[in-house]
Enzyme design. Structure first.
Site, PDB file in Angstrom:
ATOM      1  N   CYS A  90       1.613  56.122  92.910  1.00 23.23           N
ATOM      2  CA  CYS A  90       1.543  54.773  92.359  1.00 23.23           C
ATOM      3  C   CYS A  90       1.426  53.787  93.510  1.00 23.23           C
ATOM      4  O   CYS A  90       1.949  54.026  94.605  1.00 23.23           O
ATOM      5  CB  CYS A  90       2.781  54.467  91.515  1.00 23.23           C
ATOM      6  N   LYS A 233      -2.832  45.745  75.088  1.00 20.27           N
ATOM      7  CA  LYS A 233      -1.397  45.639  74.842  1.00 20.27           C
ATOM      8  C   LYS A 233      -0.668  45.376  76.159  1.00 20.27           C
ATOM      9  O   LYS A 233      -1.086  45.852  77.217  1.00 20.27           O
ATOM     10  CB  LYS A 233      -0.858  46.914  74.196  1.00 20.27           C
ATOM     11  N   LEU A 336       2.319  64.369  72.170  1.00 18.74           N
ATOM     12  CA  LEU A 336       2.592  65.419  73.138  1.00 18.74           C
ATOM     13  C   LEU A 336       2.231  64.872  74.507  1.00 18.74           C
ATOM     14  O   LEU A 336       1.388  63.978  74.622  1.00 18.74           O
ATOM     15  CB  LEU A 336       1.761  66.671  72.837  1.00 18.74           C
ATOM     16  N   ARG A 337       2.849  65.418  75.542  1.00 16.79           N
ATOM     17  CA  ARG A 337       2.593  64.947  76.899  1.00 16.79           C
ATOM     18  C   ARG A 337       2.283  66.104  77.831  1.00 16.79           C
ATOM     19  O   ARG A 337       2.932  67.151  77.759  1.00 16.79           O
ATOM     20  CB  ARG A 337       3.814  64.183  77.440  1.00 16.79           C
ATOM     21  N   ASP A 594      33.459  33.231 120.606  1.00 17.91           N
ATOM     22  CA  ASP A 594      33.291  34.379 121.497  1.00 17.91           C
ATOM     23  C   ASP A 594      34.227  34.288 122.709  1.00 17.91           C
ATOM     24  O   ASP A 594      34.804  35.298 123.137  1.00 17.91           O
ATOM     25  CB  ASP A 594      31.842  34.447 121.963  1.00 17.91           C
TER      26      ASP A 594
END
Length: 630
Positions: A90, A233, A336-337, A594
């Site tokens: 990606c 979409k 289904l995938r 300091d």
């Protein structure tokens, strides 16, 4: 896209009718070219299955075949929708897809090849699948996606009737490169696109995705709407504390854009640290929208829809809710995938998988492959285990299943608004200013949508630049130094002050100049002057200013054992010198700390502030006595 103005039923009916008419007329030709040809009446002997009230008056043909038992489960669900992940890669690093520790990518030789993807797609189509959506990762980073689409598109206009029922090819994308690749995708036969966008605020997008690119996604949405796609979409994962304040803004998108905005309930997967408190159920989203648009109405859902569809009357688009957690739709699931490495998943939330890759590489016997598929489908459960059990179950991270962005992870359980509040201002004033700029930017964004295409894009570009809300961020979200070359040179003066509070013993030694490290007050004064001159090296986006004078003074106050520090910076230039004055005080105070810390660490540095400035466009500023007292 005008069909979005009517109900979803009419839209789907006309879409399918148009496709079926094309198939009955043209064979072995491009679908896109065929759409421009002369219409021929279909054969009288073909079967009609469209209701006249739902589509055009002309009845159109479809091919009806007995559904394959291979893709029917024991609960009578016919699986006609296949999602194929083309890659695990990606071009974003979203917190909702990538676990913090990242994911191990599958070696290339273990991923499905172009030929294997096409082979499996054809196999499923011949057995009843009529819709395929390609996902990832990000599917558009795979270079052969148009080749795959073109090959499958030819099936729809070919001579083999076993493929003529194949109706839809879509992709789910993050939209970063969609605008650039859309013409080639349309030519290859793409029908629909789902674009993931979880925020309308550019900074929030960068926070979520760990990358810039919000403006590219918006451009892709417009280009998709202007194209010949049947469906556009927008997928928006909603999570409490992150983007639930933008729900109505997303609904407003549908007023002038023929898009379907789908709000997705936050879902648990490996690595996303799911928390039920972050999950906003659709009933709450719906209630929120009803408050602004009480006329919002339910419209009819199509068979097997995962989204509950609604519409504001008069709006061009519509909205929907994907309610996997609060009101599952398992009873009508037809999906289904296939993962990028070739595993078949019969349920998004199930951990059970079978390797189709290994099966097709070891056997050329199609019946054997179909038996493996059938066995997996027949084992599919009636419904998933519920959100609590899912959260406790082992499953892949979403990036390794597909890229529909079903979940979100927020670091350290902080909401985005909490992080912004802390970053901008510990007090409410900074947050209110930020929110005001965001509201103004969104308003400009929505107003631009009402304009013609050329004017709209010009206005959107302006909105993109302003929506950052930050002067030192460009329209791509990158940090940049402000250009002051066009400003007039004027006298610039700034005064600042701060306070260092010491314990009594350290103060006494300082007062007597007996601190072991040496002369504290002189050293601190020199350090402050040097810091002011080097301010541009310390503060990244500060300009390199030729100072004409810097003065730092330190005074001791026995009544409260403190050291007060004042500074003055002066220059003739095109930008102010406030940062130089404040840096001088800060470094002088740190130097005091300091040099005195060997006596005691119980030292407080406080009340560093700008006291006065003048010169430039903003004119004269002087901190009021009330502000000084506070």
């Amino acid at each position: 896209m005008a069909s979005y103005v009517t109900s979803k039923i009419l839209w789907r009916g006309k879409t399918q009718a148009r496709r079926l008419l094309r198939r009955s007329i043209f064979q072995n030709t491009s679908r896109r070219n065929a759409a421009r040809a002369t219409v021929v009446e279909p054969n009288k002997d073909e079967i009609y299955n469209f209701n006249e009230s739902q589509t055009t008056k002309r009845k159109l043909p479809d091919i009806v075949q007995p559904f394959s038992h291979f893709l029917s489960d024991k609960f009578g669900r016919n699986h006609t929708y296949l999602r194929i992940s083309l890659t695990e890669k990606c071009n974003l690093r979203c917190t909702y897809c990538m676990p913090e520790e990242g994911v191990d990518l599958t070696p290339k030789e273990h991923l499905l090849s172009t030929e294997e993807v096409i082979y499996l797609a054809k196999l499923f189509i011949r057995n009843g699948v009529d819709k395929i959506r390609f996902t990832g990762g990000e599917p558009l980073v795979r270079p052969d996606i148009c080749e795959i689409l073109s090959e499958l598109n030819r099936l729809r206009t070919g001579n083999d009737p076993a493929y003529h029922h194949f109706d839809t090819m879509g992709i789910t994308t993050n939209g970063i490169v969609l605008a650039k690749k859309l013409p080639a995708l349309l030519e290859a036969g793409l029908d629909s696109v789902n674009i993931s966008l979880d925020t309308l605020v550019a900074e929030k997008f960068s926070f979520i995705t760990r990358r810039n690119g919000w403006n590219h996604v918006v451009k892709s949405i417009y280009k998709a709407v202007d194209s010949n796609l049947d469906s556009v979409k927008i997928n928006c994962v909603v999570m409490r504390g992150l983007n639930d304040d933008e729900i109505c803004d997303f609904v407003a998108l549908t007023q002038n854009l023929p898009v379907d905005v789908r709000f997705i309930e936050y879902m648990p997967f490996d690595g996303n640290r799911w928390n039920q408190k972050k999950m906003l159920p659709y009933s709450e989203m719906l209630s929120l929208i009803h408050q602004k648009w009480p006329e919002l109405e339910k419209i009819q859902d199509h068979a097997n829809d995962t989204s509950k569809a609604y519409k504001v009357p008069g709006f061009k688009g519509q909205i929907g809710f994907i309610t996997s957690m609060s009101d599952n739709f398992c009873g009508t699931c037809n999906r289904l995938r296939i993962t990028a490495d070739g595993n078949l998943k019969v349920c998004l939330f199930g951990s059970s998988e079978v390797s189709l890759r290994d099966t097709i590489r070891s056997s050329k016997d199609e019946s054997e492959i179909m038996n493996v598929i059938e066995s997996a489908v027949k084992r599919k459960k009636k419904q998933h285990a519920g959100m609590i059990n899912i959260a406790q179950s082992k499953n892949r991270p979403m990036i390794l299943i597909d890229s529909s962005r079903k979940f979100i992870h927020i670091c350290n359980n902080q909401s985005f608004n909490q992080i912004i509040s802390t970053t901008i201002d510990q007090k409410n004033t900074g947050v209110k200013h930020y929110q005001k700029k965001m509201i103004s930017a969104k308003r400009g964004f929505f107003m631009a949508m009402k304009l013609p295409n050329n004017e709209r894009r010009a206005n959107v570009a302006g909105s993109l630049r302003y929506m950052s809300g930050l002067s030192h961020v460009d329209n791509k979200g990158k940090a940049e130094m402000v250009d002051v070359s066009s400003k007039d040179k004027t006298l610039r003066v700034a005064k600042a002050e701060g306070l260092v509070i010491l314990p009594k013993n350290a103060f006494s030694l300082l007062e007597q100049n007996q601190i072991q490290k040496g002369d504290v007050l002189t050293t601190a004064k020199i350090a402050g002057i040097m810091a002011a001159k080097d301010c541009c090296r310390i503060i990244p986006l500060c300009h390199n200013i030729m100072l004409t004078k810097v003065n730092v003074e330190l005074s001791l106050h026995r009544d409260d054992y403190s050291v007060s520090i004042t500074s003055m910076a002066k220059a003739i230039g095109t930008t102010g010198v406030e940062m130089e004055a404040l840096t001088a005080v800060s470094v002088a105070a740190l130097t005091v700390y300091d040099m005195c810390k060997s006596v005691s660490h119980d030292i407080t540095i406080t009340d560093i502030k700008l006291v006065e400035k003048y010169g430039g466009k903003s004119g004269h500023y002087h901190r009021k006595e009330k502000e000084l007292d506070e």
